[in-house]
Design a protein around this motif. Structure first.
Motif, PDB file in Angstrom:
ATOM      1  N   ARG A   1       0.849  -1.263  -0.224  1.00  0.00           N
ATOM      2  CA  ARG A   1       0.031   0.141  -0.205  1.00  0.00           C
ATOM      3  C   ARG A   1       0.906   1.132   0.031  1.00  0.00           C
ATOM      4  O   ARG A   1       1.967   1.353   0.676  1.00  0.00           O
ATOM      5  CB  ARG A   1      -0.898   0.270   1.152  1.00  0.00           C
TER       6      ARG A   1
ATOM      7  N   ASP B   1      -2.141   6.727  -0.121  1.00  0.00           N
ATOM      8  CA  ASP B   1      -3.351   6.808  -0.144  1.00  0.00           C
ATOM      9  C   ASP B   1      -4.039   5.768   0.683  1.00  0.00           C
ATOM     10  O   ASP B   1      -5.028   5.636   1.443  1.00  0.00           O
ATOM     11  CB  ASP B   1      -4.110   6.848  -1.418  1.00  0.00           C
TER      12      ASP B   1
ATOM     13  N   GLY C   1      -6.050   5.586   4.359  1.00  0.00           N
ATOM     14  CA  GLY C   1      -7.234   4.952   4.315  1.00  0.00           C
ATOM     15  C   GLY C   1      -7.441   4.042   5.538  1.00  0.00           C
ATOM     16  O   GLY C   1      -8.349   4.071   6.160  1.00  0.00           O
TER      17      GLY C   1
END
Length: 118
Positions: free
Chosen positions: A22, A25, A29
């Motif tokens: 990841r 963003d 999140g």
């Protein structure tokens, strides 16, 4: 860079395992949706993958995010694995983590507050 992070700001570790593929963003999140925290505060968030030899850190600088990635050449981070928990840690616990120690040091002296002389 991460070993020398000396900002006087809150620090959270994302306990458990995080998919380190990841990016900014995706990590923001997780902070917002899973932990119900605001990633746009002056806060350092730390994430660790399954291998425990690498971490990512996310920090909001006021005009954008800084994403730091650290991979140890040998050894591993002593990462709490309680799933789905964001845990606030102290500067001392952060130093212990960066030195390869557990954030829980049972032999360390704890601060005492609220004492009165009788």
């Amino acid at each position: 860079m991460l070993n020398d992070f000396s900002m006087d700001c809150p620090m959270y570790i994302a306990c458990g395992y995080t998919d380190l593929r990841r990016g900014i963003d995706g990590l923001a999140g997780i902070i917002q949706e899973q932990f119900r925290l605001d990633p746009f505060n002056d806060t350092l968030f730390l994430f660790c993958g399954k291998r425990s030899d690498r971490i990512k850190a996310l920090y909001w600088e006021g005009d954008g995010f800084v994403l730091l990635y650290k991979r140890l050449e040998s050894g591993s981070f002593q990462w709490p694995r309680t799933p789905e928990e964001a845990r606030l840690i102290t500067q001392q616990q952060y130093r212990w983590l960066m030195e390869g120690l557990s954030i829980e040091q049972p032999k360390a002296h704890s601060k005492i507050a609220g004492l009165n002389i009788v």
